[in-house]
Design an enzyme around this catalytic site. Structure first.
Site, PDB file in Angstrom:
ATOM      1  N   CYS A  95      61.193  18.703  67.009  1.00  0.00           N
ATOM      2  CA  CYS A  95      60.746  19.710  66.040  1.00  0.00           C
ATOM      3  C   CYS A  95      60.151  20.919  66.753  1.00  0.00           C
ATOM      4  O   CYS A  95      60.462  22.067  66.426  1.00  0.00           O
ATOM      5  CB  CYS A  95      59.731  19.094  65.084  1.00  0.00           C
ATOM      6  SG  CYS A  95      59.336  20.147  63.661  1.00  0.00           S
ATOM      7  N   CYS A  96      59.311  20.677  67.757  1.00  0.00           N
ATOM      8  CA  CYS A  96      58.715  21.780  68.516  1.00  0.00           C
ATOM      9  C   CYS A  96      59.786  22.579  69.249  1.00  0.00           C
ATOM     10  O   CYS A  96      59.711  23.805  69.329  1.00  0.00           O
ATOM     11  CB  CYS A  96      57.699  21.243  69.521  1.00  0.00           C
ATOM     12  SG  CYS A  96      56.093  20.814  68.818  1.00  0.00           S
ATOM     13  N   CYS A 125      50.868  24.105  63.802  1.00  0.00           N
ATOM     14  CA  CYS A 125      51.487  23.896  62.495  1.00  0.00           C
ATOM     15  C   CYS A 125      50.611  22.963  61.656  1.00  0.00           C
ATOM     16  O   CYS A 125      50.010  22.019  62.178  1.00  0.00           O
ATOM     17  CB  CYS A 125      52.876  23.293  62.663  1.00  0.00           C
ATOM     18  SG  CYS A 125      54.053  24.388  63.477  1.00  0.00           S
ATOM     19  N   CYS A 133      50.740  19.070  61.851  1.00  0.00           N
ATOM     20  CA  CYS A 133      50.417  18.483  63.157  1.00  0.00           C
ATOM     21  C   CYS A 133      49.054  18.913  63.679  1.00  0.00           C
ATOM     22  O   CYS A 133      48.771  18.782  64.878  1.00  0.00           O
ATOM     23  CB  CYS A 133      51.503  18.843  64.173  1.00  0.00           C
ATOM     24  SG  CYS A 133      53.161  18.327  63.690  1.00  0.00           S
ATOM     25  N   CYS A 163      53.225  21.528  73.127  1.00  0.00           N
ATOM     26  CA  CYS A 163      54.412  21.787  72.319  1.00  0.00           C
ATOM     27  C   CYS A 163      55.622  22.162  73.166  1.00  0.00           C
ATOM     28  O   CYS A 163      56.744  22.228  72.671  1.00  0.00           O
ATOM     29  CB  CYS A 163      54.134  22.881  71.293  1.00  0.00           C
ATOM     30  SG  CYS A 163      53.555  24.421  72.005  1.00  0.00           S
TER      31      CYS A 163
END
Length: 231
Positions: A118-119, A201, A204, A227
């Site tokens: 995702c990062c 985010c 997180c 990240c």
């Protein structure tokens, strides 16, 4: 290729010459060396780096990773920065896919199942795409942020992204950072005052208990501390 090699040599030389530089000296060197060809990165936790940069270049470009997962307060801070520093140009770096498109391809809540992917999709790749348009970038990384950042130089060559990287406040302690905020009335994300000491985010990022490592609120319980933007 020649320009890249020259910039790498430049970074290596500056790393030694500016090893003890103040934040202002490092930023003045950046503006004099690169002109309009550099960008300042901000996660909009505060405007310390932006304030410092605008003192040497009022119309500096500011990079903001628009991940699609930010707290409303973070977007509000970004908008407030634009109002307080009208000369800056905020560059919103966005992922190739919207959150909905990413969910459709990878399934919902990828950040829970594979936070590294995702990062990479929402931060690392958009960052690299944006930085490809510049010869240098400026970050707010500090050595006290995390053990992985303890040896951060003021100027270095960013081999991953292929440009010069300047970390003007790398040596600053937490007290020096707070003193600058208080002395100059610097904008801060309102989440900071209620315990969010390292803001990323929303899914997180958690509040940090008094006395805990500020970055312990990032990816809590997932064994992840970075990240991927800075290594």
């Amino acid at each position: 290729m020649t320009a890249t090699v020259d910039h790498k040599t430049l970074a290596e030389r500056a790393s030694k010459e500016l090893a003890e530089a103040t934040a202002t000296e490092a930023l003045r060197w950046t503006a004099e060396t690169f002109g309009d060809d550099f960008i300042v990165a901000s996660n909009m936790q505060d405007a310390v780096l932006i304030d410092l940069a605008t003192r040497v270049k009022p119309d500096v470009d500011v990079l903001f990773l628009q991940t699609g997962y930010h707290f409303p307060e973070t977007i509000g801070t970004r908008d407030a920065v634009q109002a307080v520093y009208p000369g800056v140009r905020i560059v919103d770096a966005q992922a190739a896919q919207s959150v909905a498109e990413q969910d459709a391809e990878h399934g919902p809540k990828l950040h829970e199942r594979d936070p590294n992917l995702c990062c990479r999709l929402r931060k690392v790749v958009p960052l690299r795409t944006t930085l490809a348009k510049y010869s240098a970038w400026v970050t707010g990384v500090r050595r006290v942020d995390a053990p992985t950042r303890a040896n951060t130089p003021i100027v270095t060559w960013d081999d991953r992204n292929g440009l010069v990287k300047i970390n003007p406040i790398a040596p600053w302690s937490d007290d020096e950072f707070r003193d600058y905020v208080d002395e100059h009335g610097i904008l801060e994300n309102p989440l900071v005052s209620i315990g969010y000491l390292s803001i990323g985010c929303a899914p997180c990022t958690a509040k940090v208990a008094p006395g805990q490592d500020p970055r312990s609120g990032r990816w809590a319980g997932q064994g992840k501390t970075e990240c991927g933007l800075h290594g």
